[in-house]
Each structure stands twice: as C-alpha cells, then as structure tokens.
Design a protein around this motif. Sequence first.
Motif, mmCIF file in Angstrom:
data_model
loop_
_atom_site.group_PDB
_atom_site.id
_atom_site.type_symbol
_atom_site.label_atom_id
_atom_site.label_comp_id
_atom_site.label_asym_id
_atom_site.label_seq_id
_atom_site.Cartn_x
_atom_site.Cartn_y
_atom_site.Cartn_z
ATOM 1 N N PHE A 141 -31.794 -10.746 34.007
ATOM 2 C CA PHE A 141 -33.155 -10.705 34.534
ATOM 3 C C PHE A 141 -33.226 -11.500 35.837
ATOM 4 C CE2 PHE A 141 -33.434 -10.047 30.010
ATOM 5 C CZ PHE A 141 -34.428 -9.092 29.846
ATOM 6 N N VAL A 142 -33.728 -10.849 36.888
ATOM 7 C CA VAL A 142 -33.867 -11.509 38.193
ATOM 8 C C VAL A 142 -35.325 -11.384 38.625
ATOM 9 C CG1 VAL A 142 -33.083 -11.631 40.584
ATOM 10 C CG2 VAL A 142 -31.505 -10.857 38.793
ATOM 11 N N ALA A 143 -35.957 -12.513 38.939
ATOM 12 C CA ALA A 143 -37.393 -12.476 39.261
ATOM 13 C C ALA A 143 -37.740 -13.423 40.408
ATOM 14 C CB ALA A 143 -38.222 -12.840 38.030
ATOM 15 N N ASP A 144 -38.795 -13.070 41.118
ATOM 16 C CA ASP A 144 -39.351 -13.967 42.138
ATOM 17 C C ASP A 144 -39.992 -15.173 41.462
ATOM 18 O OD1 ASP A 144 -38.639 -12.140 44.068
ATOM 19 O OD2 ASP A 144 -40.645 -11.312 44.307
ATOM 20 N N ARG A 145 -39.855 -16.326 42.066
ATOM 21 C CA ARG A 145 -40.503 -17.515 41.517
ATOM 22 C C ARG A 145 -42.031 -17.415 41.598
ATOM 23 N NH1 ARG A 145 -38.032 -22.208 40.057
ATOM 24 N NH2 ARG A 145 -35.788 -22.280 40.453
ATOM 25 N N ASP A 146 -42.532 -16.837 42.679
ATOM 26 C CA ASP A 146 -43.981 -16.795 42.893
ATOM 27 C C ASP A 146 -44.547 -18.212 42.759
ATOM 28 O OD1 ASP A 146 -43.577 -14.112 43.213
ATOM 29 O OD2 ASP A 146 -44.847 -13.478 41.571
ATOM 30 N N ALA A 147 -45.595 -18.377 41.970
ATOM 31 C CA ALA A 147 -46.255 -19.684 41.853
ATOM 32 C C ALA A 147 -45.344 -20.744 41.244
ATOM 33 C CB ALA A 147 -47.532 -19.561 41.024
ATOM 34 N N TYR A 148 -44.276 -20.322 40.576
ATOM 35 C CA TYR A 148 -43.346 -21.293 39.993
ATOM 36 C C TYR A 148 -42.554 -22.046 41.056
ATOM 37 C CZ TYR A 148 -44.272 -19.169 35.425
ATOM 38 O OH TYR A 148 -44.870 -18.704 34.270
ATOM 39 N N VAL A 149 -42.738 -21.703 42.322
ATOM 40 C CA VAL A 149 -42.104 -22.471 43.395
ATOM 41 C C VAL A 149 -42.849 -23.799 43.583
ATOM 42 C CG1 VAL A 149 -43.407 -21.653 45.422
ATOM 43 C CG2 VAL A 149 -40.974 -22.172 45.644
ATOM 44 N N TYR A 150 -44.075 -23.870 43.080
ATOM 45 C CA TYR A 150 -44.885 -25.101 43.167
ATOM 46 C C TYR A 150 -44.901 -25.870 41.849
ATOM 47 C CZ TYR A 150 -46.588 -22.145 46.947
ATOM 48 O OH TYR A 150 -46.656 -21.297 48.017
ATOM 49 N N ILE A 151 -44.778 -25.129 40.756
ATOM 50 C CA ILE A 151 -44.736 -25.748 39.421
ATOM 51 C C ILE A 151 -43.555 -25.145 38.679
ATOM 52 C CG2 ILE A 151 -47.190 -26.316 39.233
ATOM 53 C CD1 ILE A 151 -47.632 -23.666 37.833
ATOM 54 N N ASN A 152 -42.853 -25.932 37.893
ATOM 55 C CA ASN A 152 -41.641 -25.440 37.238
ATOM 56 C C ASN A 152 -41.959 -24.325 36.237
ATOM 57 O OD1 ASN A 152 -39.864 -27.194 38.546
ATOM 58 N ND2 ASN A 152 -40.276 -28.833 37.078
ATOM 59 N N PRO A 153 -41.090 -23.302 36.154
ATOM 60 C CA PRO A 153 -41.313 -22.238 35.171
ATOM 61 C C PRO A 153 -41.170 -22.771 33.753
ATOM 62 C CG PRO A 153 -39.183 -21.970 36.259
ATOM 63 C CD PRO A 153 -39.902 -23.056 36.979
ATOM 64 N N PRO A 154 -41.863 -22.166 32.803
ATOM 65 C CA PRO A 154 -41.757 -22.610 31.400
ATOM 66 C C PRO A 154 -40.321 -22.510 30.889
ATOM 67 C CG PRO A 154 -43.601 -21.088 31.696
ATOM 68 C CD PRO A 154 -42.813 -21.059 32.970
ATOM 69 N N LYS A 191 -45.439 -27.183 55.720
ATOM 70 C CA LYS A 191 -44.968 -27.030 57.100
ATOM 71 C C LYS A 191 -43.462 -27.273 57.204
ATOM 72 C CE LYS A 191 -49.258 -28.142 59.565
ATOM 73 N NZ LYS A 191 -49.978 -29.131 60.417
ATOM 74 N N GLU A 192 -42.974 -28.248 56.466
ATOM 75 C CA GLU A 192 -41.557 -28.593 56.530
ATOM 76 C C GLU A 192 -40.687 -27.576 55.790
ATOM 77 O OE1 GLU A 192 -41.178 -32.539 55.004
ATOM 78 O OE2 GLU A 192 -42.491 -33.411 56.538
ATOM 79 N N ASN A 193 -41.252 -26.923 54.783
ATOM 80 C CA ASN A 193 -40.475 -26.016 53.936
ATOM 81 C C ASN A 193 -41.112 -24.634 53.857
ATOM 82 O OD1 ASN A 193 -38.500 -28.103 52.668
ATOM 83 N ND2 ASN A 193 -40.516 -29.016 52.338
ATOM 84 N N TYR A 194 -41.683 -24.179 54.954
ATOM 85 C CA TYR A 194 -42.446 -22.930 54.907
ATOM 86 C C TYR A 194 -41.593 -21.717 54.559
ATOM 87 C CZ TYR A 194 -40.851 -22.025 59.775
ATOM 88 O OH TYR A 194 -40.102 -21.813 60.904
ATOM 89 N N ASP A 195 -40.290 -21.760 54.903
ATOM 90 C CA ASP A 195 -39.445 -20.608 54.582
ATOM 91 C C ASP A 195 -39.179 -20.494 53.081
ATOM 92 O OD1 ASP A 195 -38.000 -22.965 54.802
ATOM 93 O OD2 ASP A 195 -36.264 -22.070 55.771
ATOM 94 N N VAL A 196 -39.466 -21.540 52.340
ATOM 95 C CA VAL A 196 -39.334 -21.535 50.880
ATOM 96 C C VAL A 196 -40.686 -21.345 50.201
ATOM 97 C CG1 VAL A 196 -38.679 -22.923 48.851
ATOM 98 C CG2 VAL A 196 -37.301 -23.033 50.931
ATOM 99 N N LEU A 197 -41.719 -22.015 50.717
ATOM 100 C CA LEU A 197 -42.979 -22.147 49.990
ATOM 101 C C LEU A 197 -44.057 -21.125 50.323
ATOM 102 C CD1 LEU A 197 -43.322 -26.051 50.049
ATOM 103 C CD2 LEU A 197 -42.430 -24.608 48.210
ATOM 104 N N ILE A 198 -44.035 -20.549 51.512
ATOM 105 C CA ILE A 198 -45.041 -19.536 51.848
ATOM 106 C C ILE A 198 -44.575 -18.184 51.324
ATOM 107 C CG2 ILE A 198 -46.131 -18.246 53.727
ATOM 108 C CD1 ILE A 198 -46.266 -20.731 55.346
ATOM 109 N N ILE A 238 -32.813 -15.470 36.124
ATOM 110 C CA ILE A 238 -32.349 -15.942 37.439
ATOM 111 C C ILE A 238 -33.551 -15.869 38.372
ATOM 112 C CG2 ILE A 238 -30.868 -15.486 39.421
ATOM 113 C CD1 ILE A 238 -28.823 -14.268 37.527
ATOM 114 N N TRP A 239 -33.995 -17.026 38.847
ATOM 115 C CA TRP A 239 -35.146 -17.080 39.741
ATOM 116 C C TRP A 239 -34.675 -17.157 41.193
ATOM 117 C CZ3 TRP A 239 -39.661 -16.170 37.460
ATOM 118 C CH2 TRP A 239 -39.842 -16.539 36.119
ATOM 119 N N THR A 240 -35.449 -16.593 42.095
ATOM 120 C CA THR A 240 -35.175 -16.805 43.513
ATOM 121 C C THR A 240 -35.362 -18.286 43.824
ATOM 122 O OG1 THR A 240 -37.495 -16.276 44.022
ATOM 123 C CG2 THR A 240 -35.876 -14.492 44.221
ATOM 124 N N ASN A 241 -34.729 -18.753 44.883
ATOM 125 C CA ASN A 241 -34.903 -20.146 45.295
ATOM 126 C C ASN A 241 -36.307 -20.372 45.845
ATOM 127 O OD1 ASN A 241 -33.932 -22.892 46.326
ATOM 128 N ND2 ASN A 241 -34.577 -21.907 48.223
#
Length: 245
Positions: A73-86, A185-192, A93-96
């Motif tokens: 299973f491969v999935a986008d983190r989406d909001a889990y990039v801000y809060i850890n997935p359950p 701003k510092e990590n926009y390529d990861v967080l936006i 396998i989550w995207t970075n």
Amino acid sequence: MSLDLTVDEIVETLKRSSLTTVLVEGKDDVIVYRWLEDEIGITNANFLPCGGRDKLLQVYERRNEFTDISVIFVADRDAYVYINPPDKYDEIIWTNGYSIENDLYYGREIESLLSNDEKIIFLKSLNSFIEYYACEVEKLIGGNEYNLKNHPQHVLCDIKNEIKEEFLETIDFKKASEELENNIKENYDVLIRGKSLFALLTRILSNKARAIKHSKLSLMEHCYRTHKSEKFIELIEKIELKISA
C-alpha cells in the motif's frame, strides 16, 4: 485498470491476483505511478490504482481477506504530514511530503527553470500563499474545519501576487503563529500540498508572455526524468524492498 472500481471490486480483484500488487491512490497522480511501474517492471509487480485515498484505506482495513497475495500500500501523507498517522496504518508506505508530487518537487531543482525576474514573482506569490495556507494548517492542528485545497489562482491576485481581500473574507482568516508560518516557508516543498505547489510554479512558467511554456505534467515529468529527488528515490527503494521481500 478503471479508477471507478468499488472497494468490494478491488478486494475481489486482489483475491484473484497471482502477482505482487502495489495499491496506489491513482486518482490524480496515476501518471506518476505509470512511470514508476515502467521503471520497476510490470513483471515484478502490478500497480493498481484504486481511485483515491479513502478507497485505499478501506481496502487496507480489509487486508485480512487477501492474505495469500503480497499487497503493498502506497499513499500520500496529506494531513499526516503535520500530525503523525495512526499506528494502525504502520504497514502503509507513506510519501515523505504531503503527496507524491511533493516528493517529485523536493529539493526545488525544478525552480531553476525560472528566470531571475520570475523567481522574484514566484517567491512573492509563494509567501502570500503561505499566509493563507498557514491559517488553514493551524485550523487543522487545532482540530477545526480546514481547507488546504484552494487553488493559487483563486487565492492570489494576478497583478500584485498578494492574497485577494475578497478571498480572505470568505475563509474566516486569522494569521497563523510566526513559528508555524516560518516552518512552512522553510519546508514548503514538503508541507504545502503538491498540487498547489506545482500550480504556483505553473502560473508563472505557463505565462503567455513566455517563449517556452510549461504545463504541470511537463514539469512533473521534468522532475521525474531529469533529477529524481532523494525523497522520491527513497520512495522507490521502499516499494522495491517490499516487492523483493
């Protein structure tokens, strides 16, 4: 494979499969996984798009129904990039970054296509967009209703590259904390959200005044073919490791 399969149909398809299957979201990012499938080799695994994140997670919850086949299973983190997935999703396998588009964009090398004048416009647009985006992320972290999917063209003024005042009035805008805004701003390529990130770049690189114009897909392919980021390579390696297990 059609993206319109129901969860039941996907489960039944997996039960009948004899080949290792990589289950991906495949609603908006299916072309990236087609490139990936071509690179890894269809004889090693079958990439199956399921038509969205919700379906993928529902199939994951039913993985005990197809234990005789290897399913990755491969999935986008989406909001889990801000809060850890359950913890219950620890086999996925989550995207970075926020999405697979982010892992393609990571390192920002694609921005080298911008001229010096375009870089100034891009940075102003990006910082303006982050002001809106950080407000929505703060809502998310606080457990409130949020929306990270507004398109940059809807958010930003084309002339000044600032947030439209009339847009702010529609979203109950409240400026986010300086710490959160600076982190984005510092990590926009990861967080936006990746779709928004490519849209910010495309609104400049597809400008009618440009001699050479780029679409989102051409920029994504540029990232994939000419300079895979370290995070995208890590994603490929994680998938290949599970395929060979």
